[in-house]
Each structure stands twice: as structure tokens, then as C-alpha cells.
Design a protein around this motif. Structure first.
Motif, PDB file in Angstrom:
ATOM      1  N   VAL A 186      49.108  46.285  74.851  1.00 35.02           N
ATOM      2  CA  VAL A 186      48.673  47.674  74.654  1.00 35.02           C
ATOM      3  C   VAL A 186      48.902  48.499  75.916  1.00 35.02           C
ATOM      4  CG1 VAL A 186      46.228  47.348  75.268  1.00 35.02           C
ATOM      5  CG2 VAL A 186      46.889  49.143  73.640  1.00 35.02           C
ATOM      6  N   ASP A 187      48.661  47.904  77.089  1.00 32.12           N
ATOM      7  CA  ASP A 187      48.912  48.634  78.343  1.00 32.12           C
ATOM      8  C   ASP A 187      50.397  48.937  78.514  1.00 32.12           C
ATOM      9  OD1 ASP A 187      46.224  48.647  79.046  1.00 32.12           O
ATOM     10  OD2 ASP A 187      46.373  46.788  80.230  1.00 32.12           O
ATOM     11  N   GLU A 188      51.236  47.965  78.189  1.00 28.84           N
ATOM     12  CA  GLU A 188      52.675  48.158  78.307  1.00 28.84           C
ATOM     13  C   GLU A 188      53.170  49.250  77.360  1.00 28.84           C
ATOM     14  OE1 GLU A 188      55.189  46.516  80.186  1.00 28.84           O
ATOM     15  OE2 GLU A 188      53.571  45.679  81.398  1.00 28.84           O
ATOM     16  N   VAL A 189      52.735  49.201  76.102  1.00 33.14           N
ATOM     17  CA  VAL A 189      53.152  50.203  75.112  1.00 33.14           C
ATOM     18  C   VAL A 189      52.684  51.588  75.550  1.00 33.14           C
ATOM     19  CG1 VAL A 189      52.853  50.999  72.727  1.00 33.14           C
ATOM     20  CG2 VAL A 189      53.323  48.579  73.195  1.00 33.14           C
ATOM     21  N   ALA A 190      51.432  51.677  75.998  1.00 29.35           N
ATOM     22  CA  ALA A 190      50.887  52.965  76.434  1.00 29.35           C
ATOM     23  C   ALA A 190      51.692  53.523  77.612  1.00 29.35           C
ATOM     24  CB  ALA A 190      49.414  52.813  76.813  1.00 29.35           C
ATOM     25  N   GLU A 191      52.042  52.665  78.550  1.00 30.07           N
ATOM     26  CA  GLU A 191      52.783  53.118  79.721  1.00 30.07           C
ATOM     27  C   GLU A 191      54.206  53.558  79.360  1.00 30.07           C
ATOM     28  OE1 GLU A 191      54.629  51.326  83.834  1.00 30.07           O
ATOM     29  OE2 GLU A 191      52.776  50.431  83.074  1.00 30.07           O
ATOM     30  N   VAL A 192      54.906  52.730  78.582  1.00 29.53           N
ATOM     31  CA  VAL A 192      56.296  53.046  78.233  1.00 29.53           C
ATOM     32  C   VAL A 192      56.374  54.331  77.403  1.00 29.53           C
ATOM     33  CG1 VAL A 192      58.311  52.256  76.917  1.00 29.53           C
ATOM     34  CG2 VAL A 192      57.077  50.657  78.379  1.00 29.53           C
ATOM     35  N   LEU A 193      55.444  54.496  76.462  1.00 29.38           N
ATOM     36  CA  LEU A 193      55.483  55.656  75.576  1.00 29.38           C
ATOM     37  C   LEU A 193      54.728  56.854  76.137  1.00 29.38           C
ATOM     38  CD1 LEU A 193      55.043  53.929  72.089  1.00 29.38           C
ATOM     39  CD2 LEU A 193      57.146  54.475  73.333  1.00 29.38           C
TER      40      LEU A 193
ATOM     41  N   ASP B  47      58.267  56.812  66.220  1.00 29.38           N
ATOM     42  CA  ASP B  47      59.444  57.640  65.931  1.00 29.38           C
ATOM     43  C   ASP B  47      60.657  57.020  66.635  1.00 29.38           C
ATOM     44  OD1 ASP B  47      59.542  58.580  68.626  1.00 29.38           O
ATOM     45  OD2 ASP B  47      58.245  60.279  68.143  1.00 29.38           O
ATOM     46  N   PHE B  48      61.846  57.550  66.364  1.00 30.38           N
ATOM     47  CA  PHE B  48      63.060  56.947  66.917  1.00 30.38           C
ATOM     48  C   PHE B  48      63.071  56.975  68.441  1.00 30.38           C
ATOM     49  CE2 PHE B  48      64.904  57.593  62.623  1.00 30.38           C
ATOM     50  CZ  PHE B  48      65.308  56.283  62.412  1.00 30.38           C
ATOM     51  N   GLU B  49      62.565  58.040  69.022  1.00 30.83           N
ATOM     52  CA  GLU B  49      62.528  58.124  70.484  1.00 30.83           C
ATOM     53  C   GLU B  49      61.650  57.015  71.062  1.00 30.83           C
ATOM     54  OE1 GLU B  49      63.255  59.423  74.348  1.00 30.83           O
ATOM     55  OE2 GLU B  49      64.272  59.934  72.491  1.00 30.83           O
TER      56      GLU B  49
ATOM     57  N   LEU C  80      61.125  51.710  73.853  1.00 32.86           N
ATOM     58  CA  LEU C  80      60.662  50.312  73.880  1.00 32.86           C
ATOM     59  C   LEU C  80      61.836  49.342  73.916  1.00 32.86           C
ATOM     60  CD1 LEU C  80      57.704  50.642  71.361  1.00 32.86           C
ATOM     61  CD2 LEU C  80      57.514  50.169  73.820  1.00 32.86           C
ATOM     62  N   CYS C  81      62.865  49.611  73.110  1.00 32.89           N
ATOM     63  CA  CYS C  81      64.041  48.737  73.095  1.00 32.89           C
ATOM     64  C   CYS C  81      64.725  48.739  74.457  1.00 32.89           C
ATOM     65  CB  CYS C  81      65.019  49.173  72.012  1.00 32.89           C
ATOM     66  SG  CYS C  81      64.459  48.772  70.343  1.00 32.89           S
ATOM     67  N   LYS C  82      64.832  49.898  75.056  1.00 36.26           N
ATOM     68  CA  LYS C  82      65.474  49.996  76.371  1.00 36.26           C
ATOM     69  C   LYS C  82      64.674  49.253  77.428  1.00 36.26           C
ATOM     70  CE  LYS C  82      67.283  53.366  79.630  1.00 36.26           C
ATOM     71  NZ  LYS C  82      67.415  54.766  79.971  1.00 36.26           N
ATOM     72  N   LYS C  83      63.364  49.440  77.428  1.00 34.29           N
ATOM     73  CA  LYS C  83      62.503  48.796  78.430  1.00 34.29           C
ATOM     74  C   LYS C  83      62.554  47.271  78.318  1.00 34.29           C
ATOM     75  CE  LYS C  83      58.863  48.117  81.158  1.00 34.29           C
ATOM     76  NZ  LYS C  83      58.809  48.305  82.555  1.00 34.29           N
ATOM     77  N   TYR C  84      62.566  46.761  77.088  1.00 33.04           N
ATOM     78  CA  TYR C  84      62.485  45.311  76.887  1.00 33.04           C
ATOM     79  C   TYR C  84      63.824  44.685  76.498  1.00 33.04           C
ATOM     80  CZ  TYR C  84      57.654  46.276  77.483  1.00 33.04           C
ATOM     81  OH  TYR C  84      56.476  46.693  78.028  1.00 33.04           O
ATOM     82  N   ASN C  85      64.900  45.464  76.623  1.00 30.20           N
ATOM     83  CA  ASN C  85      66.250  44.960  76.389  1.00 30.20           C
ATOM     84  C   ASN C  85      66.383  44.301  75.014  1.00 30.20           C
ATOM     85  OD1 ASN C  85      68.914  44.660  77.115  1.00 30.20           O
ATOM     86  ND2 ASN C  85      68.591  42.662  78.059  1.00 30.20           N
TER      87      ASN C  85
ATOM     88  N   SER D 167      67.836  44.946  71.091  1.00 26.02           N
ATOM     89  CA  SER D 167      68.755  45.763  70.306  1.00 26.02           C
ATOM     90  C   SER D 167      68.010  46.391  69.129  1.00 26.02           C
ATOM     91  CB  SER D 167      69.894  44.887  69.792  1.00 26.02           C
ATOM     92  OG  SER D 167      70.619  45.577  68.809  1.00 26.02           O
ATOM     93  N   ILE D 168      68.238  47.679  68.913  1.00 25.23           N
ATOM     94  CA  ILE D 168      67.650  48.342  67.742  1.00 25.23           C
ATOM     95  C   ILE D 168      68.157  47.671  66.476  1.00 25.23           C
ATOM     96  CG2 ILE D 168      67.624  50.500  66.413  1.00 25.23           C
ATOM     97  CD1 ILE D 168      67.524  52.016  69.053  1.00 25.23           C
ATOM     98  N   ASP D 169      69.440  47.248  66.489  1.00 21.53           N
ATOM     99  CA  ASP D 169      69.992  46.530  65.327  1.00 21.53           C
ATOM    100  C   ASP D 169      69.159  45.303  64.994  1.00 21.53           C
ATOM    101  OD1 ASP D 169      72.058  48.330  65.226  1.00 21.53           O
ATOM    102  OD2 ASP D 169      73.489  47.030  66.248  1.00 21.53           O
ATOM    103  N   LYS D 170      68.711  44.621  66.032  1.00 21.48           N
ATOM    104  CA  LYS D 170      67.930  43.403  65.811  1.00 21.48           C
ATOM    105  C   LYS D 170      66.600  43.727  65.130  1.00 21.48           C
ATOM    106  CE  LYS D 170      66.412  39.281  68.263  1.00 21.48           C
ATOM    107  NZ  LYS D 170      66.343  38.603  69.542  1.00 21.48           N
ATOM    108  N   LEU D 171      66.038  44.868  65.474  1.00 12.27           N
ATOM    109  CA  LEU D 171      64.757  45.256  64.881  1.00 12.27           C
ATOM    110  C   LEU D 171      64.891  45.668  63.428  1.00 12.27           C
ATOM    111  CD1 LEU D 171      63.157  47.395  67.735  1.00 12.27           C
ATOM    112  CD2 LEU D 171      62.589  45.057  67.076  1.00 12.27           C
ATOM    113  N   ILE D 172      65.949  46.387  63.087  1.00  9.00           N
ATOM    114  CA  ILE D 172      66.048  46.951  61.742  1.00  9.00           C
ATOM    115  C   ILE D 172      66.931  46.154  60.796  1.00  9.00           C
ATOM    116  CG2 ILE D 172      65.531  49.295  62.518  1.00  9.00           C
ATOM    117  CD1 ILE D 172      68.485  49.930  62.389  1.00  9.00           C
TER     118      ILE D 172
END
Length: 186
Positions: A12-19, A37-39, A44-49, A51-56
Motif C-alpha cells: 500500500v505504501d508503494e502504490v500510494a507513493e508511485v501513484l 486508469d491507464f496512466e 506501476l508497470c514502469k516502476k516495477y518493470n 509489461s502492460i501486455d503481461k497484465l492484460i
């Protein structure tokens, strides 16, 4: 993401900080009460390396590759060699390791044992594969061999590679590829 964050940090701390959102807002996103949202997905994808493809992707048999694209710059070849060394060092860091090779060319480090061949392959890769502008109108010449720029790096690659158990599957095509390249530039 949980596996990517340090053990001393909370999701939760990581998500709050990144977003850049509150802890409460981060909890709502984690629980799925508020959709990302997409942004936010991008951040999150950029921070944790990841792929968006992998998620969707709905296919479980999808393979996603990551790599650096050729920017046609002078440093491209050196960067590639540094990356090869980093990959070999990563493989070598494992307790149980093994590399399997099946290539249409000889594994690149075999060229490093012979300065003339290494110089030719360095020239070929930079001119014909990486399209380095500095090689555009050049011809290969044994008189201009100077591997000093890469000698330390090639020796480090060789040392690291030689520590890793490998299975190399060679065929005539591997040697013929190099011979055809030499013939082409001759």
C-alpha cells in the motif's frame, strides 16, 4: 508487484507513493474498489518493470520479450557487449546454472580468442547489423585492427562464460555464416 517490492516496504505504501495518492486511495485500488486508469497502470508497470501486455493478456501461453532497441548510435555495440557481460554474470550468480546454445552463427565469444576474427566480426556487426554511421563507407582491413577498446570487456566476457556449464549445438551452418560474411566483405 508484491514480489518486486523490498521486504521492509508495504504494498500500500508503494502504490500510494508511485501513484501520488493517499494510503486510503491506494487501499481502494488494491482491493479493486477503484479502477486504475491507464496512466496509473503505466506508472506501476514502469516502476516495477512489468509489461502492460503481461497484465492484460488473456493467453497464458504468451511470451513477452524485453530488450533495448537499436538507436543507431556509436555506443550501441559497446552497450551490447556490456549487456552480454551483465547477462552472463547474472547466469553465473546462480547456484545451479546451464546455458544451451543453438545458433546459426558461432557463439560470439569464440571470435574473441582470435584478434583478427574478432576485429572482423566487430566490424561486420557494427556495419551490417547495427548500421553504425561511422562504418557506412568503410572497408574492413587487417591493417587497421585495434581491439584495445574492447579487449578488457572481451576478456571479462570470456572468463565469465567459461565458468558456466554449457551445451552448444553446432552445425556447419554456424561456420559457413562467418565464412559467407568474410566472402561478402572480401
Amino acid at each position: 508487484m508484491k514480489n518486486s517490492i523490498p521486504s521492509y516496504s508495504s504494498l500500500v505504501d508503494e502504490v500510494a507513493e508511485v501513484l501520488n495518492v493517499s494510503i486510503d486511495s491506494a487501499y481502494r485500488r488494491i482491493r479493486g474498489e477503484k479502477l486504475l486508469d491507464f496512466e496509473e497502470i503505466y506508472l506501476l508497470c514502469k516502476k516495477y518493470n512489468v509489461s502492460i501486455d503481461k497484465l492484460i493478456s488473456s493467453q497464458s501461453n504468451t511470451i513477452v520479450f524485453q530488450g533495448k532497441q537499436n538507436n543507431f548510435g556509436e555506443e550501441n555495440f559497446h552497450s551490447w557487449m556490456v549487456d552480454v557481460l551483465a547477462q552472463l554474470e547474472m547466469v553465473n550468480s546462480f547456484k545451479e546454472k546451464h546455458i544451451y546454445f543453438l545458433l546459426k552463427d558461432m557463439p560470439p565469444w569464440y571470435h574473441y580468442y582470435h584478434s583478427e576474427l574478432a576485429s572482423f566480426k566487430f566490424f561486420f556487426w557494427q556495419k551490417s547489423i547495427l548500421f553504425n554511421e561511422n562504418f557506412k563507407n568503410q572497408q574492413f582491413s587487417l591493417d587497421r585492427i585495434d581491439n584495445t577498446e574492447y579487449s578488457d570487456l572481451t576478456q571479462r566476457i570470456l572468463k565469465t562464460y567459461n565458468k558456466i556449464p554449457t551445451t552448444e549445438i553446432w552445425n556447419l551452418e554456424g561456420i559457413n555464416t562467418t565464412l559467407r560474411q568474410i566472402d561478402l566483405y572480401h
